[in-house]
Design a protein around this motif. Structure first.
Motif, PDB file in Angstrom:
ATOM      1  N   VAL A  11       0.863  -1.193   0.000  1.00  0.00           N
ATOM      2  CA  VAL A  11       0.000   0.000   0.000  1.00  0.00           C
ATOM      3  C   VAL A  11       0.895   1.237   0.000  1.00  0.00           C
ATOM      4  O   VAL A  11       1.894   1.288   0.721  1.00  0.00           O
ATOM      5  CB  VAL A  11      -0.922   0.013   1.237  1.00  0.00           C
ATOM      6  N   ARG A  12       0.575   2.200  -0.831  1.00  0.00           N
ATOM      7  CA  ARG A  12       1.376   3.438  -0.882  1.00  0.00           C
ATOM      8  C   ARG A  12       0.511   4.628  -0.463  1.00  0.00           C
ATOM      9  O   ARG A  12      -0.662   4.732  -0.827  1.00  0.00           O
ATOM     10  CB  ARG A  12       1.979   3.660  -2.273  1.00  0.00           C
ATOM     11  N   THR A  13       1.115   5.519   0.276  1.00  0.00           N
ATOM     12  CA  THR A  13       0.416   6.727   0.727  1.00  0.00           C
ATOM     13  C   THR A  13       0.994   7.974   0.068  1.00  0.00           C
ATOM     14  O   THR A  13       0.385   9.037   0.088  1.00  0.00           O
ATOM     15  CB  THR A  13       0.525   6.869   2.250  1.00  0.00           C
ATOM     16  N   GLY A  35     -13.156  -1.666  -6.877  1.00  0.00           N
ATOM     17  CA  GLY A  35     -14.239  -2.600  -7.160  1.00  0.00           C
ATOM     18  C   GLY A  35     -14.836  -3.243  -5.920  1.00  0.00           C
ATOM     19  O   GLY A  35     -14.362  -3.055  -4.804  1.00  0.00           O
ATOM     20  N   GLU A  36     -15.935  -3.979  -6.149  1.00  0.00           N
ATOM     21  CA  GLU A  36     -16.674  -4.687  -5.099  1.00  0.00           C
ATOM     22  C   GLU A  36     -17.145  -3.745  -3.990  1.00  0.00           C
ATOM     23  O   GLU A  36     -17.226  -4.137  -2.826  1.00  0.00           O
ATOM     24  CB  GLU A  36     -15.831  -5.831  -4.509  1.00  0.00           C
ATOM     25  N   GLY A  37     -17.418  -2.492  -4.351  1.00  0.00           N
ATOM     26  CA  GLY A  37     -17.979  -1.540  -3.392  1.00  0.00           C
ATOM     27  C   GLY A  37     -17.026  -1.080  -2.312  1.00  0.00           C
ATOM     28  O   GLY A  37     -17.435  -0.444  -1.341  1.00  0.00           O
ATOM     29  N   LYS A  38     -15.727  -1.379  -2.469  1.00  0.00           N
ATOM     30  CA  LYS A  38     -14.743  -0.973  -1.463  1.00  0.00           C
ATOM     31  C   LYS A  38     -13.952   0.245  -1.952  1.00  0.00           C
ATOM     32  O   LYS A  38     -13.910   0.533  -3.142  1.00  0.00           O
ATOM     33  CB  LYS A  38     -13.779  -2.128  -1.166  1.00  0.00           C
ATOM     34  N   GLU A  39     -13.353   0.933  -1.007  1.00  0.00           N
ATOM     35  CA  GLU A  39     -12.561   2.111  -1.345  1.00  0.00           C
ATOM     36  C   GLU A  39     -11.348   1.719  -2.196  1.00  0.00           C
ATOM     37  O   GLU A  39     -10.728   0.688  -1.948  1.00  0.00           O
ATOM     38  CB  GLU A  39     -12.058   2.796  -0.060  1.00  0.00           C
ATOM     39  N   PRO A  40     -11.004   2.533  -3.201  1.00  0.00           N
ATOM     40  CA  PRO A  40      -9.802   2.253  -3.987  1.00  0.00           C
ATOM     41  C   PRO A  40      -8.560   2.301  -3.100  1.00  0.00           C
ATOM     42  O   PRO A  40      -8.493   3.080  -2.156  1.00  0.00           O
ATOM     43  CB  PRO A  40      -9.777   3.392  -5.018  1.00  0.00           C
ATOM     44  N   VAL A  41      -7.598   1.439  -3.416  1.00  0.00           N
ATOM     45  CA  VAL A  41      -6.351   1.384  -2.662  1.00  0.00           C
ATOM     46  C   VAL A  41      -5.194   1.605  -3.629  1.00  0.00           C
ATOM     47  O   VAL A  41      -5.094   0.929  -4.660  1.00  0.00           O
ATOM     48  CB  VAL A  41      -6.177   0.017  -1.963  1.00  0.00           C
ATOM     49  N   SER A  42      -4.309   2.546  -3.311  1.00  0.00           N
ATOM     50  CA  SER A  42      -3.123   2.788  -4.136  1.00  0.00           C
ATOM     51  C   SER A  42      -2.035   1.811  -3.726  1.00  0.00           C
ATOM     52  O   SER A  42      -1.775   1.609  -2.545  1.00  0.00           O
ATOM     53  CB  SER A  42      -2.638   4.231  -3.944  1.00  0.00           C
ATOM     54  N   LEU A  43      -1.389   1.206  -4.741  1.00  0.00           N
ATOM     55  CA  LEU A  43      -0.428   0.145  -4.491  1.00  0.00           C
ATOM     56  C   LEU A  43       0.899   0.389  -5.214  1.00  0.00           C
ATOM     57  O   LEU A  43       0.977   1.216  -6.127  1.00  0.00           O
ATOM     58  CB  LEU A  43      -0.996  -1.200  -4.968  1.00  0.00           C
ATOM     59  N   THR A  44       1.888  -0.385  -4.835  1.00  0.00           N
ATOM     60  CA  THR A  44       3.180  -0.420  -5.512  1.00  0.00           C
ATOM     61  C   THR A  44       3.562  -1.880  -5.738  1.00  0.00           C
ATOM     62  O   THR A  44       3.413  -2.703  -4.837  1.00  0.00           O
ATOM     63  CB  THR A  44       4.274   0.237  -4.644  1.00  0.00           C
ATOM     64  N   LEU A  45       4.039  -2.196  -6.956  1.00  0.00           N
ATOM     65  CA  LEU A  45       4.470  -3.548  -7.284  1.00  0.00           C
ATOM     66  C   LEU A  45       5.872  -3.507  -7.878  1.00  0.00           C
ATOM     67  O   LEU A  45       6.292  -2.493  -8.429  1.00  0.00           O
ATOM     68  CB  LEU A  45       3.515  -4.212  -8.292  1.00  0.00           C
ATOM     69  N   ALA A  46       6.581  -4.630  -7.780  1.00  0.00           N
ATOM     70  CA  ALA A  46       7.923  -4.726  -8.358  1.00  0.00           C
ATOM     71  C   ALA A  46       7.815  -4.828  -9.871  1.00  0.00           C
ATOM     72  O   ALA A  46       7.111  -5.700 -10.393  1.00  0.00           O
ATOM     73  CB  ALA A  46       8.645  -5.950  -7.798  1.00  0.00           C
TER      74      ALA A  46
END
Length: 206
Positions: A11-13, A35-46
């Motif tokens: 998770v990235r802030t 999606g699925e009615g949940k808040e969007p989450v910002s992420l980081t991947l390799a």
């Protein structure tokens, strides 16, 4: 190949263009999960793991697992932004899925027995490369086969001629017969139609 569909994410802030630029310099890919009615989450991947995974065709129509802080989240890739000329993934959008909720996505088409069709004297022409489908996540196919073996010269296969896997329906056909898209055609050799017309005219004159 299964491990290619499981990706570790953090998770990235630190958000914004500057933050995304710094992530890319550190060989990370900024992403968002929604999606699925949940808040969007910002992420980081390799980047290296993502880049290797996305080289597999199935990556785009396969149920993926994101490991986020010890939680496994099933999702589909919905969008991927690439650098215009460098082998760099700029951003990714993932959509959460639920095993009990149908998903809408595009599945690649694999054309088989094209050589058998071409031996009849025509040329095979693809009209689409993927099919929009609706199904439960567990029924999602990695690809859909279209068999060209029985095609005759001048014949076109449409969506309604394609056998979809059990539990999978075509989004276009659901809209009605007018959306029965052409999928593949065995075109007559160039000039063949002109020859046929000339022969027909000669027969009429006789």
């Amino acid at each position: 190949m299964t491990d290619l569909f499981t990706l570790d994410a953090e998770v990235r802030t630190d958000l914004g263009k500057g933050a995304s630029r710094r992530l890319r310099h550190a060989n990370k890919v900024p992403a968002i999960l929604y999606g699925e009615g949940k808040e969007p989450v910002s992420l980081t991947l390799a980047h290296n793991k993502v880049f290797r995974a996305q080289e597999e065709e199935a990556f785009y129509s396969h149920v993926l697992t994101l490991n986020i802080g010890g939680e496994a989240v099933e999702c589909l890739i919905k969008d991927m932004q690439r650098h215009p000329y460098k082998p760099v993934i700029m951003h990714m959008d993932f959509m959460r899925i639920d095993a009990t909720h149908a998903v809408h996505t595009n599945v690649p088409v694999h054309f088989i027995n094209e050589e058998a069709a071409a031996k009849k004297g025509g040329t095979v022409a693809h009209h689409i490369n993927e099919i929009a489908v609706t199904c439960l996540p567990g029924d999602l196919p990695e690809f859909i086969e279209v068999d060209c073996a029985e095609l005759e010269v001048g014949q076109t296969l449409h969506l309604s001629d394609v056998k979809l896997p059990k539990g999978v329906t075509s989004d276009e056909l659901a809209k009605g017969e007018s959306h029965d898209q052409a999928v593949v055609t065995l075109n007559a050799p160039k000039g063949a139609s002109d020859d046929a017309e000339a022969a027909e005219e000669e027969a009429t004159e006789e």
